[in-house]
Enzyme design. Structure first.
Site, short mmCIF file in Angstrom:
data_model
loop_
_atom_site.label_atom_id
_atom_site.label_comp_id
_atom_site.label_asym_id
_atom_site.label_seq_id
_atom_site.Cartn_x
_atom_site.Cartn_y
_atom_site.Cartn_z
N ARG A 1 16.31 -44.88 17.06
CA ARG A 1 14.99 -44.98 17.70
C ARG A 1 14.59 -46.45 17.77
O ARG A 1 14.39 -47.08 16.75
CB ARG A 1 13.99 -44.17 16.88
CG ARG A 1 12.57 -44.15 17.42
CD ARG A 1 11.68 -43.30 16.51
NE ARG A 1 10.30 -43.29 16.96
CZ ARG A 1 9.43 -44.25 16.68
NH1 ARG A 1 9.76 -45.29 15.97
NH2 ARG A 1 8.19 -44.16 17.12
N LYS B 1 10.66 -52.98 12.04
CA LYS B 1 9.83 -52.55 10.92
C LYS B 1 9.64 -53.64 9.87
O LYS B 1 10.35 -54.64 9.83
CB LYS B 1 10.40 -51.27 10.31
CG LYS B 1 10.02 -50.06 11.14
CD LYS B 1 10.32 -48.75 10.49
CE LYS B 1 9.82 -47.62 11.42
NZ LYS B 1 10.27 -46.30 10.94
#
Ligand code: YH5
Length: 278
Positions: A258, A224
């Site tokens: 995740r 991210k």
């Protein structure tokens, strides 16, 4: 925890592998497209690989929620996601999570054998709570401030940790009122969804406070933008940073991680598990 016909012991951390069926995702967009069409065999092959590498859940998403993305139609989302869920369940016997906010997608993927509803909007869309309750499946409730179009413009909190906990607590209550019982709920602070680097760091530093709410915690940190900001790295150069975040999150009690990079994350979990033994 029961996920349809699968059960996972969440007292030790588990890996959720990301399978993106969008043509335009940030980090792995269009990976399973051939001649401009989603190719089931390519998606299936990637899922098979992630399972072999140690993923215990495959998270299938058909809506791009990256910052600035625009909404997808229900028909398009159904078209992308339902055949992939069917194939993963029927051909691989996989535990499949569906990354969706749409009540029709919830119902249709549950029929196709999905084991978990993963909603970045925490079942706030009209009809989503009722659709999820009717499936009998567990749900992951994630926090997002704003919408994907605008969420990174001006994220603002009094205290990000208190604000996100308070939001998730309200959504847990809404679930319980709709008939989704506590043993079917996971919580996720929603890293990167309407958060600055400082907000993301505060949430991770105090991740133990989310676990203290009494539900398993799922985290999505892989590749991210916070790593882009922190390290000045492009999306394909973020594996070491992602592993550091995975380790930090399991040390603070995360139950499900995740990730895009399953094999590398499994090594991190194995080292941590060995150290936890004695
Ligand atoms: C999550 O955190 N995230 S989709 C931007 C990237 C890399 C990855 C700039 N679905 C989560 O993965 N579901 C997504 O590079 C999620 N938790 C849960 N529960 C965004 C994503 C990504 C975005």
């Amino acid at each position: 925890m029961r996920f349809g016909r699968h059960t996972l012991d969440l007292s030790q951390p588990r890996i959720m592998g990301i399978l993106n069926t969008t043509p335009d995702s940030f980090s792995d967009g269009g990976s399973y497209y051939r001649d401009g069409r989603l190719a089931l065999d390519l998606a299936l092959e990637r899922a098979r690989q992630m399972l072999a590498e140690g993923a215990e859940i495959i998270d299938v998403g058909g809506e791009s929620t990256r910052p600035g993305s625009t909404p997808v139609s229900e028909a398009e989302e159904l078209d992308r996601v339902v055949p992939v869920v069917q194939a993963l369940v029927n051909e691989l016997g996989a535990l499949v999570s569906v990354d969706t906010s749409n009540p029709t997608v919830i119902r249709e993927t549950a029929k196709a054998g999905a084991g978990l509803i993963n909603d970045v909007r925490a079942l706030q869309k009209e009809g989503a709570l009722e659709a999820a309750a009717a499936t009998g499946l567990p749900v992951c409730l994630m926090h997002m401030q704003g919408t994907p179009e605008t969420m990174q413009a001006h994220p603002r909190y009094d205290d990000p940790v208190e604000d996100v906990k308070s939001f998730l607590t309200t959504r847990v209550e809404a679930c319980q009122t709709a008939g989704i019982t506590a043993e079917r709920i996971l919580l996720d602070p929603g890293f990167g969804f309407g958060k600055t680097l400082e907000h993301n760091l505060a949430l991770l530093r105090r991740l133990d406070e989310f676990r203290a709410l009494g539900f398993p915690v799922l985290v999505g940190l892989s590749r991210k933008s916070m790593l882009g900001k922190l390290l000045g790295r492009e999306v394909n150069e973020r594996l070491p940073g992602s592993l550091a975040l995975a380790l930090a999150s399991i040390q603070r009690g995360a139950a499900v991680i995740r990730v895009h990079d399953v094999a590398a994350t499994r090594d991190v979990l194995a080292v941590q598990a060995a150290l936890a033994e004695a």
